[in-house]
Design a protein around this motif. Structure first.
Motif, short mmCIF file in Angstrom:
data_model
loop_
_atom_site.label_atom_id
_atom_site.label_comp_id
_atom_site.label_asym_id
_atom_site.label_seq_id
_atom_site.Cartn_x
_atom_site.Cartn_y
_atom_site.Cartn_z
N ILE A 131 0.85 -1.12 -0.05
CA ILE A 131 0.08 0.06 0.07
C ILE A 131 1.05 1.20 0.07
CG2 ILE A 131 -1.77 1.37 1.21
CD1 ILE A 131 -2.66 -1.47 2.71
N CYS A 181 -7.29 0.69 1.07
CA CYS A 181 -7.52 -0.44 1.70
C CYS A 181 -8.54 -0.63 2.90
CB CYS A 181 -6.25 -1.23 2.04
SG CYS A 181 -6.53 -2.61 3.16
N SER A 182 -8.33 0.36 3.71
CA SER A 182 -9.25 0.70 4.82
C SER A 182 -10.76 0.98 4.45
CB SER A 182 -8.79 1.50 5.91
OG SER A 182 -8.40 2.71 5.34
N ASP A 185 -12.12 0.53 1.07
CA ASP A 185 -12.58 -0.58 0.26
C ASP A 185 -13.24 -1.77 1.43
OD1 ASP A 185 -11.98 0.79 -1.91
OD2 ASP A 185 -10.79 -0.75 -2.67
#
Length: 109
Positions: free
Chosen positions: A1, A74-75, A77
């Motif tokens: 990421i 990421c967090s 989605d």
């Protein structure tokens, strides 16, 4: 990421399983008391919010806190794909999002 250095390396399925095994009391404690320093801790917070069995307004209050912690795809989605209470609370969620969006536009012309 990209640009994220606070990663422990716990796989998402393991975080999901851990979340499912927490009691409601443990979930409340985590949301209210625990620091969210690492990416996995932030993701766990999001998953806990999505799994809470409480009043929609309390869930939205935690959601507001969570959104302020999102700093990567990421967090974001994982939370959005797990936030299933929208189906039962469309009007309340729409009002919440509309209010947040209007505030964002006002603060960021």
């Amino acid at each position: 990421i990209p640009n994220i250095s606070n990663i422990i390396g716990v796989q998402i399925p393991k975080i999901r399983k851990f979340c499912k095994n927490l009691t409601e009391q443990e979930k409340q404690y985590y949301l209210d008391e625990y620091d969210k320093e690492y990416l996995e801790e932030v993701i766990l917070m999001g998953l806990i919010i999505c799994d809470l069995k409480c009043d929609i307004n309390k869930i939205l209050s935690y959601t507001k806190e969570y959104v302020e912690l999102i700093d990567n795809w990421c967090s974001c989605d994982i939370f959005c794909s797990s936030f299933h209470i929208t189906k039962q609370n469309k009007e309340t969620i729409f009002e919440f999002l509309n209010f947040k969006f209007l505030n964002f536009l006002t603060l960021n012309p």
